[in-house]
Design an enzyme around this catalytic site. Structure first.
Site, mmCIF file in Angstrom:
data_model
loop_
_atom_site.group_PDB
_atom_site.id
_atom_site.type_symbol
_atom_site.label_atom_id
_atom_site.label_comp_id
_atom_site.label_asym_id
_atom_site.label_seq_id
_atom_site.Cartn_x
_atom_site.Cartn_y
_atom_site.Cartn_z
ATOM 1 N N ALA A 125 -53.734 -31.822 -5.651
ATOM 2 C CA ALA A 125 -53.284 -31.740 -4.201
ATOM 3 C C ALA A 125 -54.110 -32.186 -3.135
ATOM 4 O O ALA A 125 -53.966 -33.007 -2.165
ATOM 5 C CB ALA A 125 -52.603 -30.514 -4.183
ATOM 6 N N ASP A 179 -50.102 -26.811 -5.347
ATOM 7 C CA ASP A 179 -49.445 -27.957 -4.771
ATOM 8 C C ASP A 179 -48.756 -27.758 -3.551
ATOM 9 O O ASP A 179 -48.713 -28.779 -2.703
ATOM 10 C CB ASP A 179 -48.827 -28.636 -5.845
ATOM 11 C CG ASP A 179 -49.784 -29.458 -6.768
ATOM 12 O OD1 ASP A 179 -49.990 -28.751 -7.739
ATOM 13 O OD2 ASP A 179 -50.111 -30.707 -6.738
ATOM 14 N N ASN A 182 -47.326 -25.179 -8.688
ATOM 15 C CA ASN A 182 -48.595 -25.565 -9.139
ATOM 16 C C ASN A 182 -48.194 -26.389 -10.455
ATOM 17 O O ASN A 182 -46.921 -26.271 -11.016
ATOM 18 C CB ASN A 182 -49.635 -24.570 -9.268
ATOM 19 C CG ASN A 182 -50.909 -25.359 -9.695
ATOM 20 O OD1 ASN A 182 -51.587 -26.014 -9.117
ATOM 21 N ND2 ASN A 182 -51.598 -24.557 -10.609
HETATM 22 O O1 MRU Z 1 -50.077 -33.826 -11.559
HETATM 23 P P1 MRU Z 1 -51.575 -33.425 -11.055
HETATM 24 O O2 MRU Z 1 -52.757 -33.628 -11.938
HETATM 25 O O3 MRU Z 1 -51.557 -33.923 -9.710
HETATM 26 O O4 MRU Z 1 -51.367 -31.781 -10.789
HETATM 27 C C1 MRU Z 1 -52.261 -31.171 -10.240
HETATM 28 C C2 MRU Z 1 -52.071 -29.557 -10.184
HETATM 29 O O5 MRU Z 1 -51.227 -29.120 -10.474
HETATM 30 C C3 MRU Z 1 -53.584 -28.950 -9.717
HETATM 31 O O6 MRU Z 1 -53.432 -27.482 -10.287
HETATM 32 C C4 MRU Z 1 -53.124 -28.495 -8.019
HETATM 33 O O7 MRU Z 1 -52.971 -29.790 -7.290
HETATM 34 C C5 MRU Z 1 -54.045 -27.914 -7.588
HETATM 35 S S1 MRU Z 1 -55.530 -29.008 -7.337
HETATM 36 C C6 MRU Z 1 -56.821 -28.256 -6.495
#
Ligand code: MRU
Length: 406
Positions: free
Chosen positions: A65, A257, A267
């Site tokens: 995110a 997220d 998340n």
């Molecule tokens: O699909 P992604 O890899 O972008 O998903 C990421 C996540 O769900 C992370 O846990 C979230 O973005 C937190 S990152 C600091």
């Protein structure tokens, strides 16, 4: 602290995303490490257009995110530098508005995309409102988005400073997906807390969940932790209950997220299951995120749009690596295979494998089908954890009880 206590060593971790100008043709670009190929290939992608960054985001070359928010801001500045043909401030802003709107929608769940795009857009509007010349406004926008990268690292270090004291000495913690340095400009959110806590002798061990279907935990989190020298063990997602039942987990730390006004948190899919387990086993469950992830416009998690991704992600798994030819004959065979560019190997059903020459080496990218062709698949990328299952939300501004977030 005694000198012999090990410290997290982040010197081997790459930057996730940065702005640079090509020394040969002088064209600016947004550079990023291709996270789809980590850890066995370390490709750096250079995007020169808004659509280039959008593609990197949608393919998950850039992910996590906070990193998405930075990518969106940089994409707006990139549009301004490389694509805007505006001759007046008004024309420039009209293009910036469109660019920001488009990049904000590259993926639906993480609010950070809209946050980053809006920050760049609002700064552009402020500059023109202050009667800045178009040329100076463009330069100032680039400087602004670059500053956002530095600010993000500072934010992560503040989250870590706020979160580490919550952990008991010698904790064994569990994390999901990758909320590490790679998911941010640098340092990470949940992993940032772990890095700081490790340095303060608070962490003995980290359990990293594999995070099917794209294995961000297996590919990225274990790699980051190994680079940093933090003891860690990878588990498949369905093993979390087993390690918790043994009493081997003292806290769960995850990123986010989107956090709604009532504390409900989206998340990576699988987070909800971990929160339910944590409650069952009376293990504290911490969400670590910058305040830019909080979306007060959504009262609760039922409003969060959940991204549905390509069923192929679940129908198989991907692998990337560098081929080391055994002897000249094998190298010559690979040379012949890749002479005309990248070469796709054929399979009777399913699997896909591409070999390409990269400099003096040969790179392999593969997708292996593991389900019967045509299997029905449901592949949401995120889930929503209700606030009541979250012990605290740890931000750069402080630690909050999710029920009191509003
Ligand atoms: O699909 P992604 O890899 O972008 O998903 C990421 C996540 O769900 C992370 O846990 C979230 O973005 C937190 S990152 C600091």
């Amino acid at each position: 602290m005694p000198a012999d206590v090990p410290k997290a060593d982040l010197s081997n971790l790459p930057r996730t995303i940065w702005w640079d100008t090509d020394p040969v043709d002088g064209v600016p670009g947004v550079y990023l490490i291709d996270q789809t190929r980590l850890p066995l290939q370390g490709d750096i992608l250079c995007c020169r257009t808004l659509v280039g960054v959008e593609t990197a985001i949608q393919s998950l070359a850039l992910r996590g995110a906070p990193a998405l928010g930075l990518g969106a801001a940089l994409a707006v500045a990139l549009y301004s530098e490389n694509e805007s043909a505006a001759t007046t401030g008004e024309e420039w802003l009209a293009g910036i508005d469109q660019a920001a709107e488009r990049i904000a929608q590259a993926r639906p769940t993480a609010i950070n995309l809209a946050w980053g795009a809006n920050r760049a857009k609002e700064h552009a509007h402020d500059l023109i409102a202050q009667n800045t010349s178009l040329m100076s406004a463009k330069e100032a926008l680039v400087a602004f988005v670059q500053q956002m990268l530095a600010d993000d690292e500072a934010t992560n270090r503040a989250i870590a400073a706020n979160g580490a004291p919550l952990l008991a000495p010698h904790s064994r913690v569990l994390t999901h997906c990758n909320a590490g340095s790679l998911a941010t400009a640098f340092y990470g959110t949940a992993l940032g807390v772990i890095y700081t806590a490790f340095n303060n002798d608070k962490i003995d061990h980290v359990w990293a969940c594999e995070t099917r279907p794209l294995n961000q935990g297996a590919r990225l989190t274990t790699w980051e932790l190994m680079c940093a020298g933090i003891p860690n063990t990878l588990i498949a997602d369905n093993m979390a209950a087993t390690v918790m039942a043994q009493g081997w987990v003292d806290a769960v730390l995850v990123g986010a997220d989107r956090i709604c006004a009532n504390g409900d948190t989206a998340n990576k899919v699988g987070t909800l299951g971990l929160a339910v387990l944590a409650q069952h086993f009376a293990i504290p469950f911490y969400v670590c995120a910058p305040t830019s992830t909080i979306d007060r416009s959504f009262a609760d998690g039922s409003q969060i749009p959940i991204e549905q991704r390509d069923p192929r992600e679940l129908a198989g798994f991907t692998a990337s690596g560098i081929i080391t030819p055994q002897g000249a004959q094998e190298a010559q065979a690979l040379d012949a295979l890749t002479a005309a560019g990248s070469h796709d190997l054929s399979f009777k059903a399913g699997h896909q494998m591409t070999v390409e020459r990269k400099g003096g080496a040969y790179a392999l990218d593969a997708w292996f089908l593991t389900t019967p062709p045509g299997a029905d698949i449901f592949n949401p990328a995120f889930d929503v954890t209700p606030a009541r299952l979250i012990t605290n939300i740890i931000t750069e501004d402080g630690v909050y009880n999710p029920a009191r977030l509003g």
